[in-house]
Write an enzyme that holds these catalytic residues in place. Sequence first.
Site, mmCIF file in Angstrom:
data_model
loop_
_atom_site.group_PDB
_atom_site.id
_atom_site.type_symbol
_atom_site.label_atom_id
_atom_site.label_comp_id
_atom_site.label_asym_id
_atom_site.label_seq_id
_atom_site.Cartn_x
_atom_site.Cartn_y
_atom_site.Cartn_z
ATOM 1 N N SER A 127 0.834 -1.197 0.000
ATOM 2 C CA SER A 127 0.000 0.000 0.000
ATOM 3 C C SER A 127 0.874 1.253 0.000
ATOM 4 O O SER A 127 1.752 1.387 -0.852
ATOM 5 C CB SER A 127 -0.961 -0.040 1.188
ATOM 6 O OG SER A 127 -2.037 0.841 0.995
ATOM 7 N N ASP B 135 -5.494 -3.718 -2.838
ATOM 8 C CA ASP B 135 -4.502 -3.407 -1.799
ATOM 9 C C ASP B 135 -3.881 -4.662 -1.184
ATOM 10 O O ASP B 135 -4.584 -5.583 -0.764
ATOM 11 C CB ASP B 135 -5.191 -2.584 -0.708
ATOM 12 C CG ASP B 135 -4.208 -1.887 0.214
ATOM 13 O OD1 ASP B 135 -3.361 -2.573 0.798
ATOM 14 O OD2 ASP B 135 -4.292 -0.655 0.349
#
Length: 319
Positions: free
Chosen positions: A87, A203
């Site tokens: 991320s 993600d």
Amino acid sequence: MRLPVPLAALLLCAACAGTVPPPSTAVPAPDAAPAPPPPAAPEPVKVPEPKVALVLGGGAARGFAHIGVIRVLEQERIPIDLVVGTSVGSLIGAVYASDRDSFDLEWTAFQLTQDDIFDFRLLNTVMGMGYAKGEKLETWVTEKVKAKNIEQLKIPFYAVATDLNWGYKVVMDKGSVAKAVHASSAIPGVFEPVHHYGKILVDGGVVDNLAGDVAREKGADVVIAVDISEQVGNTNIKNVMDVLLQTTNIMCAQSMNHLRGNADVVIAPKVGGVGMLDFSKKKQTMQAGIEAARASMPKVRAAIDAWKAKKAAALQPRS
């Protein structure tokens, strides 16, 4: 009576002969063998330096703490041989891996704003799979990171994403830097999933928010991980966006205890008071990273020394 001279001389010689030891008949001892030379001192074992990995976890705006940690590691001359990011950790990690310069990283990252990441569109909200497309994020990375492909980065770099269809972890180690960072940062529901590597990706924090295991798989000897998931509590949830972000935050935090075990040292900056989308506290967040890294330096050096001692023992010749 006076003896004749010849007789006197004869007697004198006989007397002298009585005092002279007979010639020795013993065999002379052979020369002693030379003493063996002392054993040569063993040459000191040359111990290689460990391969050190820096693992950067996800946490949205809290990611500015990663910059502070990297600055301290550079100041303390701790080498970073590979970077693994999830991320926002992939975003910060890619910028650093491009130039290996913490000051350039700080200058570049501090220009990042919320508008550089979120390209909210009404059409996306109604008909798409997320509020934001993510094109702005890709554009920002393309403009700020000189290397276009992961293979061209100065430090080996790995970005972690999640296969949305099957729930597998996907490690991106080649191809577009911008696309990899986009995929690794595509918070479900907030960003549309990313089509990359022949998969639909979201993600990486969904499956591995602190990917020390990836660092091990890529050959790291010492793993330093930065966890920015402190304090998941949030009483300021007002809309669907807040719900999605908080849900992701809780999910990532729940797995963190397990994931921390993959690292030799975990640096945990005090960023609990920074909201996931609060870009107004960049300096405060970076300072938290600096302080946490400085406090962790004895552990970092101890981990490196422990690895070198173990390696030296393994390389020592057997008697």
